[in-house]
Scaffold this motif. Structure first.
Motif, mmCIF file in Angstrom:
data_model
loop_
_atom_site.group_PDB
_atom_site.id
_atom_site.type_symbol
_atom_site.label_atom_id
_atom_site.label_comp_id
_atom_site.label_asym_id
_atom_site.label_seq_id
_atom_site.Cartn_x
_atom_site.Cartn_y
_atom_site.Cartn_z
ATOM 1 N N GLU A 42 2.105 19.138 -11.802
ATOM 2 C CA GLU A 42 2.079 18.880 -10.359
ATOM 3 C C GLU A 42 0.648 18.821 -9.832
ATOM 4 O OE1 GLU A 42 4.417 17.954 -8.284
ATOM 5 O OE2 GLU A 42 5.905 18.036 -9.890
ATOM 6 N N LEU A 43 -0.200 19.716 -10.309
ATOM 7 C CA LEU A 43 -1.600 19.688 -9.873
ATOM 8 C C LEU A 43 -2.290 18.405 -10.332
ATOM 9 C CD1 LEU A 43 -2.719 23.394 -10.415
ATOM 10 C CD2 LEU A 43 -2.464 22.188 -8.239
ATOM 11 N N ALA A 44 -1.991 17.958 -11.547
ATOM 12 C CA ALA A 44 -2.577 16.720 -12.060
ATOM 13 C C ALA A 44 -2.120 15.531 -11.214
ATOM 14 C CB ALA A 44 -2.202 16.525 -13.513
ATOM 15 N N ARG A 45 -0.850 15.510 -10.850
ATOM 16 C CA ARG A 45 -0.330 14.424 -9.997
ATOM 17 C C ARG A 45 -1.021 14.429 -8.642
ATOM 18 N NH1 ARG A 45 1.006 9.612 -8.718
ATOM 19 N NH2 ARG A 45 2.630 9.413 -7.181
ATOM 20 N N PHE A 46 -1.210 15.617 -8.062
ATOM 21 C CA PHE A 46 -1.887 15.702 -6.767
ATOM 22 C C PHE A 46 -3.324 15.211 -6.884
ATOM 23 C CE2 PHE A 46 -4.479 18.085 -3.693
ATOM 24 C CZ PHE A 46 -3.988 17.502 -2.538
ATOM 25 N N GLU A 47 -4.021 15.609 -7.942
ATOM 26 C CA GLU A 47 -5.407 15.157 -8.134
ATOM 27 C C GLU A 47 -5.469 13.641 -8.275
ATOM 28 O OE1 GLU A 47 -6.693 17.370 -11.520
ATOM 29 O OE2 GLU A 47 -7.109 19.172 -10.349
ATOM 30 N N GLU A 48 -4.497 13.078 -8.983
ATOM 31 C CA GLU A 48 -4.444 11.623 -9.164
ATOM 32 C C GLU A 48 -4.264 10.915 -7.825
ATOM 33 O OE1 GLU A 48 -1.255 8.517 -11.052
ATOM 34 O OE2 GLU A 48 -1.582 10.388 -12.124
ATOM 35 N N VAL A 49 -3.336 11.412 -7.013
ATOM 36 C CA VAL A 49 -3.067 10.789 -5.718
ATOM 37 C C VAL A 49 -4.250 10.996 -4.763
ATOM 38 C CG1 VAL A 49 -1.561 10.874 -3.683
ATOM 39 C CG2 VAL A 49 -0.585 10.892 -5.963
ATOM 40 N N LEU A 50 -4.862 12.163 -4.802
ATOM 41 C CA LEU A 50 -6.014 12.408 -3.938
ATOM 42 C C LEU A 50 -7.169 11.484 -4.304
ATOM 43 C CD1 LEU A 50 -7.076 14.112 -1.622
ATOM 44 C CD2 LEU A 50 -7.850 15.794 -3.299
ATOM 45 N N PHE A 51 -7.414 11.296 -5.590
ATOM 46 C CA PHE A 51 -8.447 10.357 -6.015
ATOM 47 C C PHE A 51 -8.078 8.948 -5.559
ATOM 48 C CE2 PHE A 51 -10.143 7.297 -9.069
ATOM 49 C CZ PHE A 51 -11.498 7.565 -8.940
ATOM 50 N N GLY A 52 -6.804 8.589 -5.718
ATOM 51 C CA GLY A 52 -6.358 7.275 -5.278
ATOM 52 C C GLY A 52 -6.552 7.069 -3.783
ATOM 53 N N TYR A 53 -6.359 8.122 -3.006
ATOM 54 C CA TYR A 53 -6.593 8.041 -1.559
ATOM 55 C C TYR A 53 -8.059 7.744 -1.263
ATOM 56 C CZ TYR A 53 -7.280 9.560 3.243
ATOM 57 O OH TYR A 53 -7.639 9.614 4.570
ATOM 58 N N GLN A 54 -8.950 8.361 -2.019
ATOM 59 C CA GLN A 54 -10.384 8.162 -1.803
ATOM 60 C C GLN A 54 -10.815 6.729 -2.072
ATOM 61 O OE1 GLN A 54 -11.870 11.237 -4.394
ATOM 62 N NE2 GLN A 54 -12.154 12.657 -2.701
ATOM 63 N N VAL A 55 -10.099 6.042 -2.941
ATOM 64 C CA VAL A 55 -10.458 4.658 -3.252
ATOM 65 C C VAL A 55 -9.516 3.649 -2.577
ATOM 66 C CG1 VAL A 55 -11.596 5.239 -5.415
ATOM 67 C CG2 VAL A 55 -9.178 4.674 -5.431
ATOM 68 N N GLY A 56 -8.640 4.138 -1.684
ATOM 69 C CA GLY A 56 -7.801 3.250 -0.893
ATOM 70 C C GLY A 56 -6.475 2.862 -1.522
ATOM 71 N N TYR A 58 -3.836 4.990 -1.921
ATOM 72 C CA TYR A 58 -2.753 5.749 -1.284
ATOM 73 C C TYR A 58 -3.106 6.007 0.177
ATOM 74 C CZ TYR A 58 -0.986 6.788 -5.966
ATOM 75 O OH TYR A 58 -0.486 6.685 -7.234
ATOM 76 N N THR A 59 -2.066 6.185 0.991
ATOM 77 C CA THR A 59 -2.268 6.520 2.395
ATOM 78 C C THR A 59 -2.306 8.040 2.563
ATOM 79 O OG1 THR A 59 0.079 6.622 2.908
ATOM 80 C CG2 THR A 59 -0.991 4.457 3.085
ATOM 81 N N SER A 60 -2.734 8.481 3.735
ATOM 82 C CA SER A 60 -2.783 9.913 4.002
ATOM 83 C C SER A 60 -1.378 10.521 3.992
ATOM 84 C CB SER A 60 -3.473 10.193 5.340
ATOM 85 O OG SER A 60 -2.825 9.503 6.388
ATOM 86 N N LEU A 61 -0.374 9.775 4.425
ATOM 87 C CA LEU A 61 1.001 10.293 4.402
ATOM 88 C C LEU A 61 1.488 10.499 2.974
ATOM 89 C CD1 LEU A 61 2.687 8.269 7.277
ATOM 90 C CD2 LEU A 61 2.003 10.665 7.264
ATOM 91 N N GLU A 62 1.104 9.610 2.070
ATOM 92 C CA GLU A 62 1.488 9.786 0.667
ATOM 93 C C GLU A 62 0.828 11.022 0.071
ATOM 94 O OE1 GLU A 62 2.286 5.361 -1.044
ATOM 95 O OE2 GLU A 62 0.261 5.765 -0.316
ATOM 96 N N VAL A 63 -0.427 11.242 0.423
ATOM 97 C CA VAL A 63 -1.137 12.433 -0.060
ATOM 98 C C VAL A 63 -0.451 13.693 0.452
ATOM 99 C CG1 VAL A 63 -3.315 13.715 -0.001
ATOM 100 C CG2 VAL A 63 -3.348 11.242 -0.284
ATOM 101 N N LEU A 64 -0.096 13.709 1.723
ATOM 102 C CA LEU A 64 0.569 14.879 2.291
ATOM 103 C C LEU A 64 1.935 15.120 1.653
ATOM 104 C CD1 LEU A 64 -0.367 14.472 6.056
ATOM 105 C CD2 LEU A 64 -1.251 16.159 4.430
ATOM 106 N N ALA A 65 2.660 14.059 1.355
ATOM 107 C CA ALA A 65 3.970 14.213 0.718
ATOM 108 C C ALA A 65 3.828 14.824 -0.676
ATOM 109 C CB ALA A 65 4.675 12.862 0.636
ATOM 110 N N VAL A 66 2.864 14.340 -1.442
ATOM 111 C CA VAL A 66 2.641 14.887 -2.779
ATOM 112 C C VAL A 66 2.115 16.313 -2.685
ATOM 113 C CG1 VAL A 66 1.300 14.622 -4.901
ATOM 114 C CG2 VAL A 66 2.333 12.629 -3.832
#
Length: 78
Positions: A42-56, A58-66
Motif C-alpha cells: 500500500e505504501l508503494a502504491r501511494f508513493e507511485e501515485v504521489l510521484f505520478g501527481y508530481q508529473v501530472g 494523477y489528479t489531487s482527488l486520485e492521490v487523496l483516494a489512494v
C-alpha cells in the motif's frame, strides 16, 4: 531512456532536454520491487501515485483516494 528513478527524481518536474543513454533498450523498465507485506504494498502504491501527481499523471482527488486506502490498510496491519 536509461535513467534510474533517483536520477529522474533529482531532475524534478518540468521539461528537460536529455539524451537517451541507451536508445536501443528504451522499453526495458526494469523489475518492480516485490513488497514483503500488505503495508509495504500500500505504501508503494501511494508513493507511485504521489510521484505520478508530481508529473501530472494523477489528479489531487486520485492521490487523496489512494491516501485514504493506504491509511485504512496501515491501520488494519497494526
Amino acid at each position: 531512456m536509461g535513467f534510474e528513478f533517483d536520477e529522474l527524481a533529482f531532475m524534478g518536474t518540468g521539461g528537460h532536454a536529455v539524451e537517451m543513454r541507451n536508445p536501443v533498450d528504451f522499453q526495458n523498465t526494469g523489475l518492480k520491487p516485490v513488497p514483503v507485506s500488505a503495508r509495504e504494498a500500500e505504501l508503494a502504491r501511494f508513493e507511485e501515485v504521489l510521484f505520478g501527481y508530481q508529473v501530472g499523471a494523477y489528479t489531487s482527488l486520485e492521490v487523496l483516494a489512494v491516501a485514504g486506502r493506504t491509511i485504512d490498510a496501515i491501520a488494519l496491519c497494526k
